[in-house]
Each structure stands twice: as C-alpha cells, then as structure tokens.
Write a protein that holds these residues in place. Sequence first.
Motif, PDB file in Angstrom:
ATOM      1  N   MET A 138       0.859  -1.190   0.000  1.00 14.94           N
ATOM      2  CA  MET A 138       0.000   0.000   0.000  1.00 14.94           C
ATOM      3  C   MET A 138       0.892   1.236   0.000  1.00 14.94           C
ATOM      4  N   ALA A 139       0.646   2.128  -0.942  1.00 15.72           N
ATOM      5  CA  ALA A 139       1.516   3.282  -1.131  1.00 15.72           C
ATOM      6  C   ALA A 139       1.626   4.128   0.133  1.00 15.72           C
ATOM      7  N   MET A 140       2.881   4.432   0.472  1.00 15.31           N
ATOM      8  CA  MET A 140       3.200   5.402   1.521  1.00 15.31           C
ATOM      9  C   MET A 140       2.758   4.987   2.920  1.00 15.31           C
ATOM     10  N   ARG A 141       2.535   3.714   3.142  1.00 19.97           N
ATOM     11  CA  ARG A 141       2.287   3.252   4.506  1.00 19.97           C
ATOM     12  C   ARG A 141       3.596   2.715   5.082  1.00 19.97           C
ATOM     13  N   ARG A 142       3.782   2.929   6.374  1.00 18.05           N
ATOM     14  CA  ARG A 142       5.008   2.432   6.992  1.00 18.05           C
ATOM     15  C   ARG A 142       4.733   2.010   8.426  1.00 18.05           C
ATOM     16  N   VAL A 143       5.518   1.036   8.865  1.00 17.42           N
ATOM     17  CA  VAL A 143       5.392   0.548  10.233  1.00 17.42           C
ATOM     18  C   VAL A 143       6.197   1.465  11.147  1.00 17.42           C
ATOM     19  N   LEU A 144       5.652   1.791  12.321  1.00 15.40           N
ATOM     20  CA  LEU A 144       6.258   2.806  13.193  1.00 15.40           C
ATOM     21  C   LEU A 144       6.845   2.240  14.482  1.00 15.40           C
ATOM     22  N   HIS A 145       5.995   1.610  15.292  1.00 14.75           N
ATOM     23  CA  HIS A 145       6.456   1.184  16.614  1.00 14.75           C
ATOM     24  C   HIS A 145       5.515   0.161  17.220  1.00 14.75           C
ATOM     25  N   PHE A 146       5.987  -0.442  18.302  1.00 21.69           N
ATOM     26  CA  PHE A 146       5.142  -1.326  19.109  1.00 21.69           C
ATOM     27  C   PHE A 146       5.085  -0.742  20.514  1.00 21.69           C
ATOM     28  N   VAL A 147       3.892  -0.798  21.102  1.00 21.74           N
ATOM     29  CA  VAL A 147       3.665  -0.219  22.427  1.00 21.74           C
ATOM     30  C   VAL A 147       3.808  -1.308  23.495  1.00 21.74           C
ATOM     31  N   PHE A 148       4.705  -1.060  24.455  1.00 24.34           N
ATOM     32  CA  PHE A 148       4.899  -1.965  25.585  1.00 24.34           C
ATOM     33  C   PHE A 148       4.482  -1.262  26.871  1.00 24.34           C
ATOM     34  N   LYS A 149       3.681  -1.931  27.686  1.00 24.15           N
ATOM     35  CA  LYS A 149       3.402  -1.412  29.027  1.00 24.15           C
ATOM     36  C   LYS A 149       4.531  -1.859  29.949  1.00 24.15           C
ATOM     37  N   VAL A 150       5.063  -0.932  30.725  1.00 22.74           N
ATOM     38  CA  VAL A 150       6.184  -1.257  31.609  1.00 22.74           C
ATOM     39  C   VAL A 150       5.826  -0.917  33.050  1.00 22.74           C
ATOM     40  N   GLY A 151       6.208  -1.801  33.947  1.00 16.70           N
ATOM     41  CA  GLY A 151       5.943  -1.594  35.360  1.00 16.70           C
ATOM     42  C   GLY A 151       7.143  -1.040  36.107  1.00 16.70           C
ATOM     43  N   ASP A 152       8.346  -1.347  35.631  1.00 18.32           N
ATOM     44  CA  ASP A 152       9.586  -0.871  36.254  1.00 18.32           C
ATOM     45  C   ASP A 152      10.325  -0.031  35.226  1.00 18.32           C
ATOM     46  N   ARG A 153      10.183   1.268  35.334  1.00 21.11           N
ATOM     47  CA  ARG A 153      10.730   2.168  34.316  1.00 21.11           C
ATOM     48  C   ARG A 153      12.256   2.194  34.336  1.00 21.11           C
TER      49      ARG A 153
END
Length: 298
Positions: free
Chosen positions: A1-16
């Motif tokens: 698909m034109a001009m679509r790109r993968v960016l990131h994955f979201v992780f929930k973190v408990g210990d920063r």
Amino acid sequence: MAMRRVLHFVFKVGDRAKTATFYRDVLGMKILRHEEFEEGCKASCNGPYDGKWSKTMVGFGPEDDHFVAELTYNYGVGEYNLGNDFQGLTLRSSQAVRNAKRLGWPVTEVEEAVYRTEAPGGYPFYLVDKEQPTGDPVQKVCLGVSDLPKSTHYWTALLGMKVLEKNEEKKTVLMGYEDKQCKLELHDIGGSIDHGTAFGRIAFSCPRDQLPDLEALMKKENQKILTPLVSLDTPGKATVEVVILADPDTHEICFVGDEAFRELSKVDPKGNTLLDKAMAEDKSDEWFAKHNRQKASA
C-alpha cells in the motif's frame, strides 16, 4: 500500500528504571523523546487507565526511518500479566549480545548466532549475533494468531500488506509494506490468543487522507474499530489523528496520519534528560514501601 510504513510497538512497563537499562545499556537504543501526561489517552494509548502516565520512545535512530518501541508507564501500576499475543521482536546486533553478556543480562542461544533474552516484564527479544547494519537493526515483530489464513487475509486484503515469506513448518507468514522496513510476522500458535493485561499495540502511518477511507472499509467489512477517527494532543507538539483497529485475534492496530506524525515524532535532544528527571522525581516506590504496600498488579 503506497506510503504506509510501520512505526512502533507499544509496551506497558511496570519498572521504568530497569526497562531503561535494558533498552539503553543492553540493546544500545537511544531515548528519542519522553512525554508526561496527567490523564489517560483518548485512544487508550496507555491502556484502560485514567491517571498519570508517561510515554518514552526508544530506538536505534529517528522514527522517520527506524522501527522503535513506545514504553508506556502508568504511575502506580508495578506489574502486568503477560499473555501469548506478543511473540517477540528480532534485531540484528552483535553489540547488543556483547552488552548483555558483559552486564550479566540473561541470554540463551536458541539457534546458531541467535540469542533469546527478555525485557523487564517478560517481553521476548531475539538478538541476531551479527554486525549491526547501517540501516535499522530491527528486523521483525512477531504476533501470535489463532487462525493463520484468516489473519493473513485481514492484514493483506484489508490493510494492504505484502506477503514476503511463508513457512509451513513453523506456521509463520512474514509480511510488510516495504522491503527496507521492519517486517510483521504472524505465528499460528495452535490455540486461542491471550492478551493478558500487558497487551500492546502496533502502529503504522499512512497519508492523513487515507484514514477516513480505512475506517469506512472496516465498517463495510464488519471489522472491529476500537477508536474511530480522533485527534490526539501532545502539549507543545503536533496534534495527530488516529484510527485504532483490532484484527481477528483483537491485536490492537493504530493508524496515524503521517504528515502530522512526522512533526510529532521529531527527535527531542532533551529526551534522555527528561526521562532521567521523571524517574528521579517518581517517588511512588518509596511511598509504597513506606506504607508497607505494593504497587498494583494489572
């Protein structure tokens, strides 16, 4: 698909703090930007929580041409239940392997020149023990699915991804929008998908004018829309528009308008300092210890 790109994955973190050590010192990623929010996100970016939270973007380079991780930290939540939905992130870096061994971070060789390790919270990472490429070292993100043909149809026919490789023995399909981008791998785990409470979200960008059409297509095909087209504000930065979808196994998928996102995602040279400052000012661990209590487990 034109001009679509993968960016990131979201992780929930408990210990920063431990999480920052893993991404900065073990993997060798950089803090690209750090933002603090006083209330929950309208698109549930931080999960189903209404209180104070933070977002930290980490990666090997700018979000314009690197796949990165979005680390969401909800103040007061110290632990999340991991499911079987996230099957792993694979990156190529012999330096990361050396860093892990030097720091005593547990790694296990699962096949020749491939090591498995875990981020705090139990998220699996696979480190390919080869020289880090000049481009993005992140090669693929793997998600578990219960019905591989059904999921493959969703991601290709509806979201426009290209199938790049199929492995019937491993029950995997590798796909993507562009060859140079991080790839998405679907792995049929032979059972139902459990998202736990740590469930993440994978994000893509597309031209802003594709967002209404994408939402309309999902309505037409009777697919899940978790959040209809909405604007999200970040104080002092660009406002972006997003649509949040769910695939057949309810993996959360964010599509964001590319033009505004490129403004929002510019590297902040103060990102590292802002994260360290936020962690230093976060006295929640001390408060819970003083009152002989534990942080909530989600």
